[in-house]
Design a protein around this motif. Sequence first.
Motif, PDB file in Angstrom:
ATOM      1  N   ARG A   6       0.809  -1.216   0.000  1.00 39.02           N
ATOM      2  CA  ARG A   6       0.000   0.000   0.000  1.00 39.02           C
ATOM      3  C   ARG A   6       0.847   1.272   0.000  1.00 39.02           C
ATOM      4  NH1 ARG A   6      -4.891   1.096   4.226  1.00 39.02           N
ATOM      5  NH2 ARG A   6      -5.715   2.911   3.184  1.00 39.02           N
ATOM      6  N   PHE A   7       1.951   1.277   0.706  1.00 41.40           N
ATOM      7  CA  PHE A   7       2.767   2.477   0.860  1.00 41.40           C
ATOM      8  C   PHE A   7       4.068   2.414   0.065  1.00 41.40           C
ATOM      9  CE2 PHE A   7       0.260   2.182   4.825  1.00 41.40           C
ATOM     10  CZ  PHE A   7      -0.452   3.365   4.691  1.00 41.40           C
ATOM     11  N   ASP A   8       4.188   1.499  -0.884  1.00 39.02           N
ATOM     12  CA  ASP A   8       5.431   1.352  -1.645  1.00 39.02           C
ATOM     13  C   ASP A   8       5.771   2.590  -2.469  1.00 39.02           C
ATOM     14  OD1 ASP A   8       5.916  -1.096  -0.617  1.00 39.02           O
ATOM     15  OD2 ASP A   8       5.305  -2.237  -2.390  1.00 39.02           O
ATOM     16  N   ASP A   9       4.765   3.316  -2.934  1.00 42.79           N
ATOM     17  CA  ASP A   9       5.010   4.479  -3.791  1.00 42.79           C
ATOM     18  C   ASP A   9       5.401   5.736  -3.010  1.00 42.79           C
ATOM     19  OD1 ASP A   9       4.430   2.941  -5.974  1.00 42.79           O
ATOM     20  OD2 ASP A   9       2.331   3.561  -6.079  1.00 42.79           O
ATOM     21  N   LEU A  10       5.299   5.685  -1.691  1.00 37.46           N
ATOM     22  CA  LEU A  10       5.635   6.859  -0.883  1.00 37.46           C
ATOM     23  C   LEU A  10       7.145   7.047  -0.806  1.00 37.46           C
ATOM     24  CD1 LEU A  10       3.191   6.451   2.132  1.00 37.46           C
ATOM     25  CD2 LEU A  10       2.993   8.049   0.236  1.00 37.46           C
ATOM     26  N   PRO A  11       7.575   8.302  -0.704  1.00 36.55           N
ATOM     27  CA  PRO A  11       9.008   8.550  -0.495  1.00 36.55           C
ATOM     28  C   PRO A  11       9.475   7.958   0.833  1.00 36.55           C
ATOM     29  CG  PRO A  11       7.856  10.584  -1.074  1.00 36.55           C
ATOM     30  CD  PRO A  11       6.818   9.539  -0.849  1.00 36.55           C
ATOM     31  N   ALA A  12      10.745   7.635   0.905  1.00 39.25           N
ATOM     32  CA  ALA A  12      11.302   7.012   2.109  1.00 39.25           C
ATOM     33  C   ALA A  12      11.116   7.896   3.339  1.00 39.25           C
ATOM     34  CB  ALA A  12      12.780   6.709   1.899  1.00 39.25           C
ATOM     35  N   ARG A  13      11.268   9.202   3.161  1.00 38.45           N
ATOM     36  CA  ARG A  13      11.112  10.127   4.297  1.00 38.45           C
ATOM     37  C   ARG A  13       9.690  10.075   4.854  1.00 38.45           C
ATOM     38  NH1 ARG A  13      11.414  16.577   3.938  1.00 38.45           N
ATOM     39  NH2 ARG A  13      11.449  16.992   6.154  1.00 38.45           N
ATOM     40  N   THR A  14       8.702   9.979   3.968  1.00 46.13           N
ATOM     41  CA  THR A  14       7.304   9.897   4.404  1.00 46.13           C
ATOM     42  C   THR A  14       7.033   8.583   5.113  1.00 46.13           C
ATOM     43  OG1 THR A  14       6.669  11.273   2.520  1.00 46.13           O
ATOM     44  CG2 THR A  14       4.914  10.062   3.608  1.00 46.13           C
TER      45      THR A  14
END
Length: 76
Positions: A6-14
Amino acid sequence: MSEAKRFDDLPARTKDFLSNLRDEEIDTLSDGIRLVNAIRTVGTFMKWVIVGLLGILAGFVMVGESIAKIAAWMRG
């Protein structure tokens, strides 16, 4: 979409920020979101109140001018 991806597309910082949130911080963010929504609602309402008051003012001015014209016709 599976929960794992679900969160794979989020930037690492987020991802790092979200994974390190504590319960009280989540509550604070939730309260902040509700506060922003309330402010937007009140802002929209106030905008229409101001537009309405300006419209009423313009209407009174127009009625006053019309009464003055009618009074001028009656006199002369």
